[in-house]
Design a protein around this motif. Structure first.
Motif, short mmCIF file in Angstrom:
data_model
loop_
_atom_site.label_atom_id
_atom_site.label_comp_id
_atom_site.label_asym_id
_atom_site.label_seq_id
_atom_site.Cartn_x
_atom_site.Cartn_y
_atom_site.Cartn_z
N LYS A 308 44.68 37.18 43.68
CA LYS A 308 45.40 36.62 45.41
C LYS A 308 44.18 36.35 46.26
O LYS A 308 44.64 35.76 46.95
CB LYS A 308 45.94 37.91 46.18
CG LYS A 308 46.80 38.93 45.36
CD LYS A 308 47.50 39.44 46.32
CE LYS A 308 46.44 40.82 46.62
NZ LYS A 308 46.71 42.52 46.49
N SER A 309 43.01 36.94 46.23
CA SER A 309 41.50 35.81 46.73
C SER A 309 40.53 35.98 45.37
O SER A 309 40.89 36.79 44.75
CB SER A 309 41.66 36.78 47.85
OG SER A 309 40.93 38.07 47.18
N LYS A 310 39.79 35.07 45.68
CA LYS A 310 38.33 35.10 45.42
C LYS A 310 37.31 34.81 46.10
O LYS A 310 37.81 34.31 47.56
CB LYS A 310 38.03 33.98 43.58
CG LYS A 310 37.84 32.88 44.62
CD LYS A 310 38.52 31.76 43.94
CE LYS A 310 37.72 30.08 44.24
NZ LYS A 310 37.27 29.39 43.41
N GLU A 311 36.04 36.09 45.91
CA GLU A 311 34.72 35.43 46.79
C GLU A 311 33.81 36.20 45.34
O GLU A 311 33.81 35.96 44.83
CB GLU A 311 35.30 37.15 47.36
CG GLU A 311 33.82 36.69 48.75
CD GLU A 311 33.78 38.57 49.02
OE1 GLU A 311 32.54 38.47 49.76
OE2 GLU A 311 34.35 39.18 48.95
N TYR A 320 37.10 38.03 40.91
CA TYR A 320 38.96 37.60 42.09
C TYR A 320 39.71 38.46 41.97
O TYR A 320 39.37 39.96 41.40
CB TYR A 320 39.57 36.19 40.10
CG TYR A 320 38.66 35.48 40.07
CD1 TYR A 320 39.76 34.40 40.59
CD2 TYR A 320 37.78 35.42 39.49
CE1 TYR A 320 39.29 32.89 41.25
CE2 TYR A 320 37.64 34.11 39.89
CZ TYR A 320 38.18 33.15 39.74
OH TYR A 320 37.31 31.77 39.81
#
Ligand code: NAD
Ligand code: ADE
Length: 416
Positions: A308-311, A320
């Motif tokens: 859904k998202s990563k940082e 992730y």
């Protein structure tokens, strides 16, 4: 001299690192001192792509001391030590390397190929493959080459089998004094180092999953166990799987291991080892990494698509968030974690690998006219010689057989 590095002002830091490596690579230094006068590589141009590290710098100093001129690139986008590359450029080496991306990486490889070399030194097979497929006009003066790693040897053997390989290559990887030390102790320690630098995770008490119980996998399993992890192995080869089981490790399929693993390292040289179907089963906080040569073992593209998202939460550590809300961490973009997140193998072990590289080049220079376009093994005498030099540097003495013992070992008459 042409070069392209990230920042030449990093050269002094690079030189200090190289001095450290030099002080820990006695075999390579002994070979340099032995052959310097003879200049066996005089007039020869080498195009090489092996990770640009402090240890490679000592190798390059040796090759140039033996008379060669060298053009160098990294063999992985993330493994170049920028300060070492700057120091090499400052020393007059034609070096094209910085911590870069896929396209820049191939640009660097193309620069060294453009020098129309006499010898190639490869780590993973990209130079040889590109030379043969895209720049055959640059291959006319090549007399032979060397290959540093398991994956490269596989690729070159496949090329030779297809009749595509046009010059002889010595498989440095397959020397006993290379893969029984570099791949085992080097990868074992360096991979743990990369995981710790990028996560600072405690290894004790963790389920540590290793895909592939070959040379690298064995070294890694030994070290992870030593740090208190519970080691789980996945394998496709029944003999290696049995070895892992009898060493006391759990052996299971990846489909099961993904449900219980805390830390994963792929070390297979194969593709698609941890793939999309596995992601939904991962535990909260699972750490995924790879130490095999290419970034094809963890399906990073699928992870990018699936998440859904990563940082980026630390250097070389990407968090992730999966559709089920769990966080998983990918180290060094799925590229070899020991070289991307740490400094690669320690100098002491690269001493053996690079001593093999130097002696393999001398073999090619001497015998290339009698060699076919095949992949050659390292001669046993070379292995023995390098092991003896290393033992000498460690002040280790060994026994030698008496004439009587030699006779006994070669006879059959004496029994109970
Ligand atoms: P190896 O052939 O000794 O071992 C590989 C093992 O993986 C084998 O036992 C094989 O059966 C197993 N395997 C293959 N496919 C598998 C799969 N899909 N699932 C589970 N197991 C599988 O090779 P090695 O010398 O250990 O090298 C492994 C990889 O590491 C290669 O890509 C090599 O080039 C690379 N390497 C990296 C470093 C480093 O610095 N990180 C150092 C040396 C080698
Ligand atoms: N491969 C693994 N470790 C390495 C190092 N320190 N230098 C070059 N190649 C390597």
């Amino acid at each position: 001299m042409a070069y392209k590095v990230k920042d030449i002002s990093l050269k002094d830091a690079g030189k200090k690192k190289i001095e450290w490596a030099e002080a820990h690579m006695p075999v390579l230094i002994a070979l340099k001192e032995e052959y310097e006068k003879e200049q066996p590589l005089k007039g020869l141009k080498i195009a090489g792509a092996i990770h640009v590290t402090k240890e490679v710098a000592v190798l390059l100093r040796t090759l140039t001391a033996l008379g060669a001129s060298v053009a160098w690139a990294g063999c992985n986008p993330l493994s170049t030590q920028d300060d070492v590359a700057a120091a090499l450029a400052d020393e007059g080496i034609e070096v094209y390397a910085w911590r870069n991306n896929h396209d820049e990486y191939y640009w660097c490889i193309d620069q060294i190929i453009a020098t129309k070399p006499n010898l190639t030194m490869d780590d993973g097979g990209d130079v040889v493959f590109r030379l043969h497929t895209d720049f055959p006009q640059m291959m006319t003066d090549v007399i032979g080459g060397t290959e540093e790693t398991t994956t490269g040897v596989h690729r070159l053997k496949a090329m030779a089998k297809d009749g595509k390989l046009k010059y002889p290559i010595i498989a440095v990887n397959n020397a006993e004094t290379k893969w029984d030390f570099d791949n085992i102790y080097g990868t074992g320690q360096g991979t743990i180092d990369g995981i710790l630098r990028s996560t600072s995770v405690l290894l004790a008490g963790k389920n540590f999953v290793i895909a592939g119980y070959g040379h690298c996998g064995k070294g890694l399993a030994m070290r992870a166990k030593g740090m208190g992890s519970h080691v789980i192995v996945t394998e496709v080869d029944p003999i290696q799987a049995l070895k892992a089981r009898m060493e006391g490790f759990d052996v299971m399929q990846m489909d099961e291991a993904v449900k219980i693993g805390d830390i994963f390292v792929t070390a297979t040289g194969c593709k698609d080892v941890i793939v999309e179907k596995h992601f939904k089963h991962l535990k909260e906080g699972a750490v995924l990494s790879n130490t095999g040569h290419f970034n094809v073992e963890v399906d990073v593209k699928a992870l990018e698509k699936h998440a859904k998202s990563k940082e980026e939460i630390r250097d070389n550590c990407m968090k992730y968030v999966l559709p089920n809300g769990k966080n998983v961490y990918l180290l060094a973009e799925g590229r070899l974690v020991n070289l991307s997140a740490a400094e690669g193998h320690p100098s002491e072990v690269m001493d053996l690998s690079f001593a093999n590289q130097v002696l393999a080049l001398l073999q090619i220079v001497k015998f290339h006219k009698d060699m076919k376009p095949e992949v050659y093994e390292i001669p046993a005498e070379q292995d023995q010689r390098i092991a003896m030099l290393k033992l000498k540097s460690m002040d280790v003495n060994l026994d030698s057989l008496t004439e009587e013992q030699k006779k006994y070992l070669g006879s059959y008459a004496e029994g109970t």
